[in-house]
Design an enzyme around this catalytic site. Structure first.
Site, PDB file in Angstrom:
ATOM      1  N   MET A   1     -37.339  18.267   6.955  1.00 20.20           N
ATOM      2  CA  MET A   1     -36.731  19.609   6.856  1.00 20.20           C
ATOM      3  C   MET A   1     -35.480  19.629   5.981  1.00 20.20           C
ATOM      4  O   MET A   1     -34.626  20.512   6.142  1.00 20.20           O
ATOM      5  CB  MET A   1     -36.371  20.107   8.270  1.00 20.20           C
ATOM      6  CG  MET A   1     -37.507  20.082   9.269  1.00 20.20           C
ATOM      7  SD  MET A   1     -36.951  20.617  10.893  1.00 20.20           S
ATOM      8  CE  MET A   1     -38.324  20.087  11.936  1.00 20.20           C
TER       9      MET A   1
ATOM     10  N   HIS B   1     -24.824  15.502  13.064  1.00 17.20           N
ATOM     11  CA  HIS B   1     -24.344  15.875  11.723  1.00 17.20           C
ATOM     12  C   HIS B   1     -22.879  16.293  11.849  1.00 17.20           C
ATOM     13  O   HIS B   1     -22.577  17.441  12.151  1.00 17.20           O
ATOM     14  CB  HIS B   1     -25.174  17.027  11.142  1.00 17.20           C
ATOM     15  CG  HIS B   1     -26.551  16.607  10.751  1.00 17.20           C
ATOM     16  ND1 HIS B   1     -26.894  16.323   9.450  1.00 17.20           N
ATOM     17  CD2 HIS B   1     -27.660  16.383  11.492  1.00 17.20           C
ATOM     18  CE1 HIS B   1     -28.161  15.956   9.409  1.00 17.20           C
ATOM     19  NE2 HIS B   1     -28.654  15.984  10.635  1.00 17.20           N
TER      20      HIS B   1
HETATM   21  N1  HPA Z   1     -41.150  16.719  11.046  1.00 14.57           N
HETATM   22  C1  HPA Z   1     -40.135  17.302  10.374  1.00 14.57           C
HETATM   23  N2  HPA Z   1     -38.910  16.801  10.362  1.00 14.57           N
HETATM   24  C2  HPA Z   1     -38.691  15.678  11.053  1.00 14.57           C
HETATM   25  C3  HPA Z   1     -39.702  15.024  11.772  1.00 14.57           C
HETATM   26  C4  HPA Z   1     -41.006  15.583  11.773  1.00 14.57           C
HETATM   27  O1  HPA Z   1     -41.956  15.073  12.370  1.00 14.57           O
HETATM   28  N3  HPA Z   1     -39.131  13.922  12.339  1.00 14.57           N
HETATM   29  C5  HPA Z   1     -37.826  13.918  11.957  1.00 14.57           C
HETATM   30  N4  HPA Z   1     -37.550  14.968  11.186  1.00 14.57           N
END
Ligand code: HPA
Length: 275
Positions: A209, A60
Site C-alpha cells: 500500500m 510510523h
Molecule cells: N497487502 C498489502 N499490504 C501489506 C500486506 C498485504 O498483504 N502485508 C503488509 N502490507
C-alpha cells in the site's frame, strides 16, 4: 504545489545550515528505529516541518533525522503517510520532492508487503525490480512541475539496475537475495484472494500500500531509486489464514534486525561508491 515544496525546502535548508542532501531513506512499517544507528546532526518531527504530513498509524513515528553516512549527508524519514489515510497523492510526495530540491541523488525506500510468489516466506527481504500501479491514481497528475522533470516521464527503469546489483552483492553477507514486482493497491483493506490472484496473473510478486508514489516522483526527477519489501505475510488467498495487522507488525519486528544490518552496509557502500 511548487509553493509548498519550496516552503518545505527553505525551512529545512535553514535548519540544516544550507547543507546539500545526498540520499534519502524512507523507513516503512517495522523499520523505524533504524535511524538510531546514526548520530543525528539534526532531528525534527514532521509536525514541525511545513507541509510534511504526520502519519497516523502505529509503527510510523513521523521523524526526520539528518545524519552523516561515510561523509554524505543523508535524510532518514522514519515513517510515511499513506494514500489510505485520505491525503491527496500529490501531498504524500512532498517530502521526497523537498529532498530532491535539496540535492538528493539517491532514494532508498522500504516497506512491508504481502508475498504472492511461491519463492517467498514471511520474513524475507525482497528487492523491488518494477511495479504495477493498480490504484488508478498517480502523483504526477495535475500541472507538470517542470523544475523536476518532463510531462511524460519514461518509467522503463524506475528501480536502478546499478543499485540492484550493489544490493545483491551486499545481501550475500545477510540473506538470500530475492527480487520481485510490487503491485500497489490503495488499501486500507487488505486485498481479496481474487485481487491477489489477478495481481499474480499480471506479473506481481508482492502486494502493498505504499512506495510507488515516491518511486514515480523520483524517476520523474531522474533520481536513482532502490526499494526493499519486508514480506510480513503471504498475501490473501496464498495463505489460508485471514490477515491480521498485528501479525504483520510482529513479523516486521522479528525481521527488522536482518533488514537493518543489511541497510547499514548497503548505505555505506552506496556512499563510498559516490565519493
Ligand atoms: N497487502 C498489502 N499490504 C501489506 C500486506 C498485504 O498483504 N502485508 C503488509 N502490507
Amino acid at each position: 504545489m511548487i509553493e509548498k515544496i519550496t516552503e518545505s525546502k527553505a525551512f529545512i535548508s535553514e535548519i540544516i545550515e544550507g547543507k546539500t542532501i545526498e540520499s534519502v531513506i524512507v523507513l516503512g512499517s517495522g523499520m523505524s528505529g533504524f535511524e538510531e544507528n546514526y548520530k543525528p546532526l539534526y532531528q525534527l518531527n514532521y509536525s514541525e516541518i511545513p507541509n510534511f504530513l504526520q502519519p497516523s498509524i502505529e509503527g510510523h513515528s513521523g521523524k526526520l533525522s539528518i545524519v552523516n553516512i561515510e561523509g554524505k549527508i543523508t535524510a532518514i524519514l522514519s515513517g510515511r503517510a499513506h494514500f489510505y489515510e485520505g491525503y491527496p497523492i500529490q501531498e504524500l510526495v512532498i517530502p521526497i520532492r523537498t529532498f530532491i530540491m535539496l540535492g538528493a541523488k539517491t532514494l532508498i525506500l522500504t516497506n512491508a508487503a504481502g508475498g504472492i510468489s511461491s519463492e517467498y516466506i514471511p520474513g524475507d527481504i525482497v528487492a523491488i525490480t518494477d511495479h504495477i500501479n493498480l490504484t488508478g491514481d498517480n502523483p504526477l497528475i495535475g500541472k507538470n512541475l517542470e523544475e523536476f522533470g518532463p510531462r511524460f516521464p519514461d518509467m522503463s527503469e524506475v528501480y536502478n539496475s546499478e543499485l540492484l546489483t550493489l544490493a545483491e552483492k551486499v545481501a550475500k553477507n545477510h540473506f538470500e537475495f530475492k527480487t520481485g514486482v510490487y503491485a500497489w493497491f490503495t488499501g486500507p483493506s487488505y486485498e481479496t484472494p481474487a485481487e491477489v490472484n489477478f495481481a499474480k496473473n499480471i506479473g506481481a510478486d508482492l502486494v502493498g500500500m505504499s512506495t510507488v508514489p515516491e518511486a514515480i516522483v523520483a524517476k520523474h526527477a531522474g533520481i536513482k531509486t532502490v526499494a526493499f519489501s519486508l514480506v510480513t505475510n503471504l498475501a490473501a488467498g496464498i495463505s489460508q489464514n485471514p490477515l491480521d495487522h498485528n501479525e504483520v507488525i510482529e513479523i516486521a519486528e522479528k525481521s527488522k534486525v536482518k533488514l537493518q544490518n543489511f541497510m547499514k552496509e548497503f548505505l555505506s557502500e552506496i556512499n563510498i561508491g559516490n565519493n
